[in-house]
Design a protein around this motif. Structure first.
Motif, PDB file in Angstrom:
ATOM      1  N   GLY A   1       0.814  -1.215   0.000  1.00 29.00           N
ATOM      2  CA  GLY A   1       0.000   0.000   0.000  1.00 29.00           C
ATOM      3  C   GLY A   1       0.844   1.259   0.000  1.00 29.00           C
ATOM      4  N   GLY A   2       1.871   1.270   0.821  1.00 25.67           N
ATOM      5  CA  GLY A   2       2.746   2.446   0.884  1.00 25.67           C
ATOM      6  C   GLY A   2       3.427   2.701  -0.437  1.00 25.67           C
ATOM      7  N   THR A   3       3.969   1.622  -1.022  1.00 21.95           N
ATOM      8  CA  THR A   3       4.657   1.743  -2.310  1.00 21.95           C
ATOM      9  C   THR A   3       3.707   2.250  -3.388  1.00 21.95           C
ATOM     10  OG1 THR A   3       6.145  -0.056  -1.695  1.00 21.95           O
ATOM     11  CG2 THR A   3       5.973   0.429  -4.036  1.00 21.95           C
ATOM     12  N   ALA A   4       2.516   1.657  -3.446  1.00 24.04           N
ATOM     13  CA  ALA A   4       1.535   2.060  -4.467  1.00 24.04           C
ATOM     14  C   ALA A   4       1.095   3.508  -4.259  1.00 24.04           C
ATOM     15  CB  ALA A   4       0.329   1.124  -4.423  1.00 24.04           C
TER      16      ALA A   4
ATOM     17  N   ILE B   1       3.744   6.019  -5.543  1.00 27.29           N
ATOM     18  CA  ILE B   1       3.860   6.052  -7.005  1.00 27.29           C
ATOM     19  C   ILE B   1       2.626   6.704  -7.631  1.00 27.29           C
ATOM     20  CG2 ILE B   1       3.896   4.539  -9.056  1.00 27.29           C
ATOM     21  CD1 ILE B   1       5.763   2.671  -7.304  1.00 27.29           C
ATOM     22  N   LEU B   2       1.457   6.371  -7.139  1.00 27.67           N
ATOM     23  CA  LEU B   2       0.215   6.922  -7.721  1.00 27.67           C
ATOM     24  C   LEU B   2       0.076   8.409  -7.405  1.00 27.67           C
ATOM     25  CD1 LEU B   2      -2.010   3.849  -6.829  1.00 27.67           C
ATOM     26  CD2 LEU B   2      -1.380   4.565  -9.146  1.00 27.67           C
ATOM     27  N   SER B   3       0.495   8.818  -6.225  1.00 24.52           N
ATOM     28  CA  SER B   3       0.400  10.256  -5.890  1.00 24.52           C
ATOM     29  C   SER B   3       1.445  11.062  -6.664  1.00 24.52           C
ATOM     30  CB  SER B   3       0.550  10.469  -4.379  1.00 24.52           C
ATOM     31  OG  SER B   3       1.828  10.087  -3.933  1.00 24.52           O
ATOM     32  N   GLN B   4       2.589  10.438  -6.932  1.00 22.83           N
ATOM     33  CA  GLN B   4       3.617  11.118  -7.737  1.00 22.83           C
ATOM     34  C   GLN B   4       3.111  11.392  -9.154  1.00 22.83           C
ATOM     35  OE1 GLN B   4       6.823   8.328  -7.343  1.00 22.83           O
ATOM     36  NE2 GLN B   4       7.933   9.566  -5.825  1.00 22.83           N
TER      37      GLN B   4
ATOM     38  N   THR C   1       8.874   6.560   4.896  1.00 21.30           N
ATOM     39  CA  THR C   1       9.314   6.775   3.503  1.00 21.30           C
ATOM     40  C   THR C   1       8.115   7.091   2.598  1.00 21.30           C
ATOM     41  OG1 THR C   1       9.231   4.382   3.072  1.00 21.30           O
ATOM     42  CG2 THR C   1      11.366   5.312   3.736  1.00 21.30           C
ATOM     43  N   THR C   2       7.450   6.059   2.138  1.00 20.53           N
ATOM     44  CA  THR C   2       6.445   6.255   1.087  1.00 20.53           C
ATOM     45  C   THR C   2       5.177   6.943   1.595  1.00 20.53           C
ATOM     46  OG1 THR C   2       5.605   4.022   1.514  1.00 20.53           O
ATOM     47  CG2 THR C   2       7.241   4.262  -0.244  1.00 20.53           C
ATOM     48  N   VAL C   3       4.770   6.644   2.821  1.00 20.07           N
ATOM     49  CA  VAL C   3       3.539   7.267   3.344  1.00 20.07           C
ATOM     50  C   VAL C   3       3.744   8.783   3.504  1.00 20.07           C
ATOM     51  CG1 VAL C   3       1.961   7.383   5.324  1.00 20.07           C
ATOM     52  CG2 VAL C   3       2.582   5.155   4.356  1.00 20.07           C
ATOM     53  N   PRO C   4       4.833   9.229   4.142  1.00 23.93           N
ATOM     54  CA  PRO C   4       5.083  10.677   4.173  1.00 23.93           C
ATOM     55  C   PRO C   4       5.226  11.292   2.795  1.00 23.93           C
ATOM     56  CG  PRO C   4       6.461   9.579   5.788  1.00 23.93           C
ATOM     57  CD  PRO C   4       5.803   8.503   4.979  1.00 23.93           C
ATOM     58  N   SER C   5       5.855  10.558   1.873  1.00 24.45           N
ATOM     59  CA  SER C   5       6.027  11.069   0.510  1.00 24.45           C
ATOM     60  C   SER C   5       4.662  11.279  -0.149  1.00 24.45           C
ATOM     61  CB  SER C   5       6.873  10.066  -0.286  1.00 24.45           C
ATOM     62  OG  SER C   5       6.801  10.326  -1.644  1.00 24.45           O
ATOM     63  N   ALA C   6       3.767  10.298   0.017  1.00 30.47           N
ATOM     64  CA  ALA C   6       2.414  10.437  -0.551  1.00 30.47           C
ATOM     65  C   ALA C   6       1.677  11.614   0.101  1.00 30.47           C
ATOM     66  CB  ALA C   6       1.632   9.136  -0.354  1.00 30.47           C
ATOM     67  N   LEU C   7       1.848  11.773   1.403  1.00 29.88           N
ATOM     68  CA  LEU C   7       1.198  12.895   2.098  1.00 29.88           C
ATOM     69  C   LEU C   7       1.721  14.226   1.561  1.00 29.88           C
ATOM     70  CD1 LEU C   7       1.207  11.366   5.693  1.00 29.88           C
ATOM     71  CD2 LEU C   7      -0.846  12.074   4.428  1.00 29.88           C
ATOM     72  N   LYS C   8       3.016  14.282   1.296  1.00 25.39           N
ATOM     73  CA  LYS C   8       3.600  15.516   0.713  1.00 25.39           C
ATOM     74  C   LYS C   8       3.024  15.774  -0.672  1.00 25.39           C
ATOM     75  CE  LYS C   8       7.996  15.086   3.112  1.00 25.39           C
ATOM     76  NZ  LYS C   8       9.287  14.390   2.947  1.00 25.39           N
ATOM     77  N   ASN C   9       2.675  14.681  -1.355  1.00 28.41           N
ATOM     78  CA  ASN C   9       2.081  14.835  -2.702  1.00 28.41           C
ATOM     79  C   ASN C   9       0.585  15.141  -2.641  1.00 28.41           C
ATOM     80  OD1 ASN C   9       4.558  14.204  -3.855  1.00 28.41           O
ATOM     81  ND2 ASN C   9       4.111  12.013  -3.969  1.00 28.41           N
ATOM     82  N   GLY C  10       0.059  15.338  -1.450  1.00 26.58           N
ATOM     83  CA  GLY C  10      -1.347  15.738  -1.319  1.00 26.58           C
ATOM     84  C   GLY C  10      -2.302  14.612  -1.013  1.00 26.58           C
ATOM     85  N   ALA C  11      -1.771  13.413  -0.750  1.00 26.50           N
ATOM     86  CA  ALA C  11      -2.651  12.288  -0.401  1.00 26.50           C
ATOM     87  C   ALA C  11      -3.259  12.506   0.988  1.00 26.50           C
ATOM     88  CB  ALA C  11      -1.863  10.976  -0.423  1.00 26.50           C
TER      89      ALA C  11
ATOM     90  N   GLY D   1       2.055   1.844   8.120  1.00 29.91           N
ATOM     91  CA  GLY D   1       3.318   1.198   7.765  1.00 29.91           C
ATOM     92  C   GLY D   1       3.187  -0.316   7.752  1.00 29.91           C
ATOM     93  N   GLY D   2       2.079  -0.823   8.304  1.00 29.43           N
ATOM     94  CA  GLY D   2       1.819  -2.270   8.291  1.00 29.43           C
ATOM     95  C   GLY D   2       2.967  -3.045   8.923  1.00 29.43           C
ATOM     96  N   SER D   3       3.249  -4.202   8.358  1.00 29.28           N
ATOM     97  CA  SER D   3       4.314  -5.040   8.921  1.00 29.28           C
ATOM     98  C   SER D   3       5.690  -4.420   8.726  1.00 29.28           C
ATOM     99  CB  SER D   3       4.269  -6.444   8.308  1.00 29.28           C
ATOM    100  OG  SER D   3       3.123  -7.137   8.773  1.00 29.28           O
ATOM    101  N   THR D   4       5.812  -3.440   7.823  1.00 26.11           N
ATOM    102  CA  THR D   4       7.140  -2.831   7.649  1.00 26.11           C
ATOM    103  C   THR D   4       7.535  -2.009   8.883  1.00 26.11           C
ATOM    104  OG1 THR D   4       6.490  -0.700   6.621  1.00 26.11           O
ATOM    105  CG2 THR D   4       6.668  -2.621   5.164  1.00 26.11           C
TER     106      THR D   4
END
Lengths: 171, 529
Positions: free
Chosen positions: B42-45, B48-51, B208-218, B104-107
């Motif tokens: 989910g974080g990875t997706a 990428i989708l918000s980018q 990593t990816t969750v903050p990045s998506a949030l920065k992209n407006g998610a 972050g799930g299991s990560t």
């Protein structure tokens, strides 16, 4: 030390001797006792068996440790899924009732009147029972007690373990 | 110097996070994409989708807990960060399952081991499960991309003694072993990865990816459980969500999320159960079936010298000496690793009670533990478990077959041999009825004679996989090799449920690599013009 005397003098007699509890009745009756007092008697009998060798030998420290562990067990129970809570509640209720004891141990003698050796024999019977349900009861009770006891930082001293101090005090 | 909490800083800067336990009225949210789950997939997706400029909503059933909450204590970590406070088990209670339940799930709680999908696994999937385009060669650039994104490199510091004993045993026996790649940056080598990294060094989705998506407006919605996908004519029209209270029980408030695309990444239990609850098409009865666990055996050993398995990177060495011991589809192989050694984990996953257990705990700092992760799902008799809906949620039936027990005995023998070769004073296979074994000769006899059985043999799992398999053969797969649902046009699955067998390696990098590929393809197709 006479463990039975210790147990009797340490804890109030809280458990009723209800008859007729069945293993999977699907609903456990809410006790009128305060939650933190529930199952004190059965736990105060079982903890010295499970934690023999880990509990302090000094009487008042031992009592304090048992009390803290029972509190920790109640805390742990609240964190478990409803289904697991119900199973453990039913197990405690069985251990607090004469019929339940008969089903689980072949004797109606209350746990508090049994010697440590009799209690160990009961646990060993559960541990190696041919019925998976009884094995599950043993495993569930064991995990609950061990994880609740060893979660408490004061109990780590005995094996020289401490978590790292991440932050230094900059005063 | 206090460690900065990047999540708190980010939230203060205006990231859009809704803690569903705090909302008091039903709401409807519209988005381009909703991603269910914020773990490896989910974080990875979401990133990428918000980018790609898409409006993304990230949904997480667990709470948002951050480094400020990570106090390196099991009594805090397990209830805050794990499914069922780390007490989850298979239906017969024979396998304990450790799975994350937080942003972050299991990560957030894994041990950072990052291993690419083995070539033999990918070849098997292509030949037997109808996967297309997922070869070692074609995935290499995607693995490289994921490794670069998450700072995955070989661990540079010396292994801790727990891992070093694994290496030394392998050296003595001339067994293969490998240095582990880890997803860390600025790691303090504390050893508490399983309780959430207090230093934000672990490159989990949480930092990593969750903050990045949030920065992209998610938008991130925590403590929100996906209940049902409403669908008609092969399209999902909305996702119904239950807000959870602080104890993660439904609060009675509901949310509706309407999106153009639904990406399911709730993990190998909760993605299949969401699809089952939603009565989505399943003409070949595949959902929830073939759920794999890498069922894991444990062997303890006491050494003269201190091991201090609680300190230092939890996993830095593994051995694949027996992973493919009988080929891909022969008798089950296994991977050898070590776990971190912490009080609750060790006390509850060992055996017995009273003086014998207290003695084991007194040896805590001298205890080395080796684990064998069984590679399930390739052998004909290793069909995995089944996730089923129940009145209260779900159950996972996982039958431990004779094929498994045969492999388990082999694994116990290997672990004991390795531990004695490394210099162990005594070895304790985690199987009820066993006592300490004093030497390899005695161990061989005792292990060959010992009875293995559910609830008698300690079996654990930290890797739940399968239940919504990928592939092009409709009789074997629910989604295609790009993660696209075969029957629902606007649904993708991007998590550990997509694997048609277990991996034969810790799964996080397999999810990162394959989801990086599939989410990139999806982003390309959805990108606003």
């Amino acid at each position: 030390m006479n463990r039975r005397t210790f147990i009797l003098s340490s804890f109030a007699m809280t458990a009723g001797l209800a008859i007729g509890t069945t293993w999977y009745n699907g609903h456990w009756q809410h006790s009128s006792l305060k939650p933190k007092m529930k199952h004190h008697l059965v736990l105060s009998v079982m903890l010295p068996i499970f934690l023999d060798g880990a509990l302090p030998e000094v009487s008042h420290l031992r009592q304090k440790t048992i009390l803290h562990t029972i509190e920790s067990i109640h805390h742990t129970l609240q964190l478990l899924p409803d289904e697991s809570q119900q199973k453990l509640e039913q197990l405690f209720e069985l251990l607090e009732s004469r019929l339940g004891l008969l089903l689980l141990s072949g004797s109606i003698t209350p746990l508090i009147l049994r010697t440590p050796l009799e209690l160990i024999n009961m646990l060993e019977e559960w541990r190696h029972h041919y019925l998976a349900l009884i094995n599950e009861a043993y495993v569930g009770l064991r995990e609950l007690i061990m994880s609740s006891y060893y979660a408490i930082p004061n109990h780590w001293v005995a094996f020289n373990y401490a978590k790292p101090q991440l932050f230094s005090d900059e005063t | 110097m206090m460690i900065k909490d990047p999540i708190i800083v980010g939230l203060a800067s205006g990231w859009d996070h809704i803690d569903a336990s705090t909302i008091s009225k039903d709401i409807v949210i519209e988005a381009d994409v909703v991603v269910v789950g914020t773990g490896a997939g989910g974080g990875t997706a979401a990133e990428i989708l918000s980018q790609a400029g898409l409006k993304v909503v990230m949904l997480e059933a667990g709470p948002l807990k951050t480094s400020s909450d990570f106090d390196m204590e099991e009594r805090t970590a397990y209830p805050n960060l794990y499914q069922q406070a780390a007490s989850m088990k298979t239906a017969d209670s024979a396998v304990g399952i450790f799975q994350g339940r937080a942003v972050g799930g299991s990560t957030t709680i894994n041990w950072t081991t990052s291993i690419r999908t083995p070539d033999d696994t990918l070849k098997y999937w292509a030949a037997e499960k109808g996967l297309v385009g997922l070869s070692t060669e074609s995935l290499t650039p995607w693995f490289e991309k994921a490794e670069q994104r998450l700072n995955i490199y070989p661990w540079q510091l010396p292994p801790n003694a727990n891992n070093q004993m694994l290496a030394e045993g392998c050296d003595k026996l001339d067994w293969q072993y490998t240095l582990i790649n880890r997803n860390v940056k600025g790691c303090l080598n504390l050893g508490y990865c399983g309780m959430g990294c207090p230093a934000n060094a672990k490159q989990s989705m949480l930092v990593t990816t969750v903050p990045s998506a949030l920065k992209n407006g998610a938008i991130l919605i925590s403590r929100a459980k996906a209940i049902q996908l409403e669908h008609s004519n092969g399209n999902v029209t909305q996702l119904n969500v239950a807000a959870l209270d602080e104890t993660l029980k439904p609060s009675g408030i509901t949310m509706v999320i309407k999106a153009k695309r639904y990406v399911l990444a709730a993990g190998a239990i909760h993605t299949p159960t969401l699809l089952m609850r939603s009565k989505t098409p399943d003409p070949h009865s595949l959902l929830g079936k073939r759920t794999f666990l890498h069922p894991t055996l444990l062997s303890g050993a006491v050494f003269e010298q201190p091991i201090n398995g609680h300190s230092g990177a939890p996993q830095s060495i593994y051995s694949d000496q027996f992973l493919w011991r009988n080929g891909v589809t022969g008798a089950l192989g296994y991977k050898l690793e070590v776990p971190p050694i912490h009080p609750v984990l060790v006390s509850s996953k060992t055996l017995g009670y009273g003086e014998s257990h207290a003695e084991l705990m007194r040896d805590f700092n001298h205890l080395q533990v080796t684990i064998a992760l069984i590679r399930d799902g390739f052998h004909n008799d290793s069909v995995g478990g089944q996730v089923q809906l129940t009145d209260t949620g779900f159950k996972l039936d996982y039958s431990l077959t004779n094929t498994f027990w045969y492999a388990a005995k082999h694994a116990f023998l290997s672990m004991a041999e390795l531990q004695f070769a490394a210099g162990a004073k005594k070895v304790l296979p985690m199987n009820d009825g066993m006592d300490y074994l004093q030497n390899w000769s005695q161990a061989k006899q005792a292990i060959n004679d010992m009875q293995l059985a559910p609830l008698k043999t300690i079996v654990a799992s930290a890797h739940v996989m399968g239940g919504c398999p990928m592939g092009e053969d409709l009789t074997k797969a629910m989604i295609d090799s790009n993660g696209q649902h075969h029957y629902l046009e606007n649904v993708s699955v991007m998590d550990g449920s997509m694997f048609p067998t277990s991996i034969g390696a810790n799964p996080q990098l397999s999810i990162y690599g394959i989801v990086t590929r599939n989410a990139s393809k999806l982003a390309e197709s959805l990108k606003p013009i």
